[in-house]
Enzyme design. Structure first.
Site, PDB file in Angstrom:
ATOM      1  N   LYS A 177      -2.654 -11.901  -2.409  1.00 27.47           N
ATOM      2  CA  LYS A 177      -2.345 -13.375  -2.297  1.00 27.47           C
ATOM      3  C   LYS A 177      -3.238 -14.145  -1.430  1.00 27.47           C
ATOM      4  O   LYS A 177      -3.340 -15.304  -1.381  1.00 27.47           O
ATOM      5  CB  LYS A 177      -0.760 -13.448  -1.731  1.00 27.47           C
ATOM      6  CG  LYS A 177       0.079 -12.895  -2.807  1.00 27.47           C
ATOM      7  CD  LYS A 177       1.582 -13.217  -2.602  1.00 27.47           C
ATOM      8  CE  LYS A 177       2.452 -12.868  -3.623  1.00 27.47           C
ATOM      9  NZ  LYS A 177       2.399 -11.538  -4.091  1.00 27.47           N
TER      10      LYS A 177
HETATM   11  C1  LIG Z   1       2.820 -10.939  -5.256  1.00 24.79           C
HETATM   12  C2  LIG Z   1       2.370  -9.360  -5.767  1.00 24.79           C
HETATM   13  C3  LIG Z   1       2.251  -9.013  -7.104  1.00 24.79           C
HETATM   14  C4  LIG Z   1       2.722  -9.842  -8.160  1.00 24.79           C
HETATM   15  O1  LIG Z   1       2.159 -11.007  -8.469  1.00 24.79           O
HETATM   16  P1  LIG Z   1       2.521 -12.166  -9.442  1.00 24.79           P
HETATM   17  O2  LIG Z   1       1.399 -13.164  -9.248  1.00 24.79           O
HETATM   18  O3  LIG Z   1       3.693 -12.878  -8.936  1.00 24.79           O
HETATM   19  O4  LIG Z   1       2.613 -11.801 -10.651  1.00 24.79           O
HETATM   20  C5  LIG Z   1       1.763  -7.702  -7.246  1.00 24.79           C
HETATM   21  N1  LIG Z   1       1.444  -7.074  -6.376  1.00 24.79           N
HETATM   22  C6  LIG Z   1       1.566  -7.201  -5.006  1.00 24.79           C
HETATM   23  C7  LIG Z   1       0.817  -6.619  -3.978  1.00 24.79           C
HETATM   24  C8  LIG Z   1       1.905  -8.695  -4.513  1.00 24.79           C
HETATM   25  O5  LIG Z   1       1.919  -9.160  -3.199  1.00 24.79           O
END
Ligand SMILES: *Cc1c(COP(=O)(O)O)cnc(C)c1O
Length: 469
Positions: A113
């Site tokens: 993120k």
């Molecule tokens: C947020 C997250 C996901 C999922 O991603 P999306 O965009 O919600 O599909 C997968 N793995 C980690 C470690 C995350 O922080």
């Protein structure tokens, strides 16, 4: 580039118009009126670009109302070795024959993120400085999103962050990551309750329209368009790193929750990037796997969401999914409105007997899900074969990716977090802790800065009023 809403009720808007917003005014999600396309010759010309140069090339058509030099500066300021600990920003590492790992977790909070939120922080600050605006970001977190948002917004002019988390219920590592921030514009509020209490408090504050307007309350949730846009870049980067000829088709495996990450991959494919399969991997919370198999999108009640060893994918509904459905129904906002009315009234919609489901099937998605035992076995298998340690979310993608890989088609598995963030699961799988990256060795011993509060909406409003930007 103009942006429209999936529900059809927003006048076409510029990127800057939609940047700071969450949902469109009609309750829909913003999307470009058309997707820009990249020719094979252009793509070939991007092979030598650095990550920030590539990011500028990919993002420029989407962000055409910020002067080019300003945008370039913001992007170069974001994607630095200092912030991402590697020149490549998202390095591709060979995993096993024909399979690569695309490292998306080298940013400050060690999760993917950061890639979008670090840029978002700089874009927000730029937009606010331009019109002397202020923003008070209010959020609830059980770990991941909150820390990525805080690290993106720390020290930014015009921005304050009020982040609610359940008191003493996050892992020690995640607590330390958030609470050790000493920046005066970051306010960590540990709520004596559970995550749902935190989320309910955020909703209650946001539902008070007068308070919300008076204190310029905003969010950084996963439906923000700029986050999706920033994620498109690394699909190009991964393809450029792994492909050996210009029209080579490559598949991507993506651990998915809110459909944000893989939505960016889908848009990259629509832009002309030669992606063969988008392999969508869910955990036990398989809302999306179920849809792509059956045509039925059935959201789960909060108490039906399983708590898993890949907690960042424990979702009841996939908030970005509406963007894909908008395309799948021929961009007809009336159909989207009707489908989400059905979700609101009966908890699901069913496309199985409609021509739309044919479009869905032809869109390149293949889906699967993993169990806790699958993820543990995959972590052990990858460690035994390569010596590398992957986290539980990445393991979900690798498991499903290997299930659906095809002979002769390279597969890129997206690494969405470093294993150190989910230490207990690694100890369970391998009987040892993963190594910590430099600078994170003693994070739990750093001084912490946070307030403890009761589940009390009036008190949190008072707190915001006192400390707002
Ligand atoms: C947020 C997250 C996901 C999922 O991603 P999306 O965009 O919600 O599909 C997968 N793995 C980690 C470690 C995350 O922080």
């Amino acid at each position: 580039m103009r942006y429209i809403s999936t529900r059809g009720g927003m006048a076409p808007a510029t990127f800057s118009d939609i940047l700071l917003g969450g949902l469109a005014p009609d309750g829909g999600l913003a999307l470009p009126e058309t997707y820009p396309t990249v020719t094979p010759a252009e793509l070939a010309g991007w092979r030598g670009l650095s990550y920030p140069e590539l990011a500028f090339a990919v993002l420029r058509p989407f962000i055409d109302d910020i002067p080019a030099d300003d945008l370039r500066t913001l992007i170069h300021k974001t994607y630095t070795v200092a912030a991402f600990r590697t020149e490549a920003i998202t390095p591709a590492t060979p995993l096993i024959e024909g399979v690569w790992l695309l490292g998306l977790s080298n940013g400050p909070t060690l999760a993917f993120k950061d890639i979008a939120l670090q840029l978002l922080g700089n874009l927000f600050e730029y937009a606010l400085l331009k019109n002397s605006g202020q923003l008070n970001i209010l959020g609830a977190t059980s770990g991941d999103t909150g820390s990525s948002a805080e690290y993106a917004m720390r020290g930014k002019r015009g921005i304050r962050v009020f982040m609610l988390s359940p008191h003493q219920k996050m892992s020690r590592f995640q607590t330390a990551q958030m609470f050790s921030l000493q920046d005066p514009n970051i306010f960590n509020i540990a709520v004596r309750g559970v995550f749902d209490d935190c989320q309910d408090m955020v909703k209650a504050v946001s539902n008070d329209a007068e308070f919300k307007a008076r204190y310029a309350i905003g969010t950084v949730n996963s439906i923000n368009w700029a986050r999706v846009a920033a994620q498109i870049v690394y699909y190009f980067k991964g393809w450029l790193a792994v492909s050996t000829h210009d029209d080579q088709e490559i598949s991507f495996a993506v651990p998915s929750g809110n459909f944000g990450n893989i939505c960016a991959g889908y848009i990259a494919k629509r832009m002309g990037l030669p992606i063969r399969r988008l392999i969508l991997a869910t955990n036990e919370n398989n809302v999306l796997d179920e849809f792509f198999r059956t045509g039925i999108y059935r959201v789960r009640a909060t108490d039906q969401v399983a708590q898993t060893s890949s907690p960042s994918m424990d979702i009841s509904k996939a908030s970005n999914f509406e963007r894909f459905i908008f395309d799948a129904v021929g961009r007809d906002p009336a159909v989207v409105r009707e489908l989400w009315r059905q979700v609101d009234t009966q908890g699901y919609f069913d496309l199985s007997d409609t021509p739309y489901f044919q479009t869905v099937r032809e869109s390149g998605f293949i889906t699967g899900s993993s169990t806790h035992q699958n993820r543990m076995a995959t972590i052990r298998q990858i460690h035994a074969e390569t010596g590398m340690i992957i986290d539980t979310h990445t393991a979900d993608g690798v498991k499903v990716g290997l299930d659906y890989r095809e002979q002769g088609v390279p597969l890129i598995c997206l690494e969405t977090a470093l294993p150190v963030k989910f230490e207990d699961s690694i100890i369970e799988a391998l009987g040892r802790s993963p190594e910590r990256p430099a600078g994170y060795e003693n994070i739990e011993d750093l001084p912490q800065r946070f307030e403890v509060m009761d589940v009390d909406v009036a008190a949190i409003k008072q707190y915001i009023a006192t400390h707002a930007a």
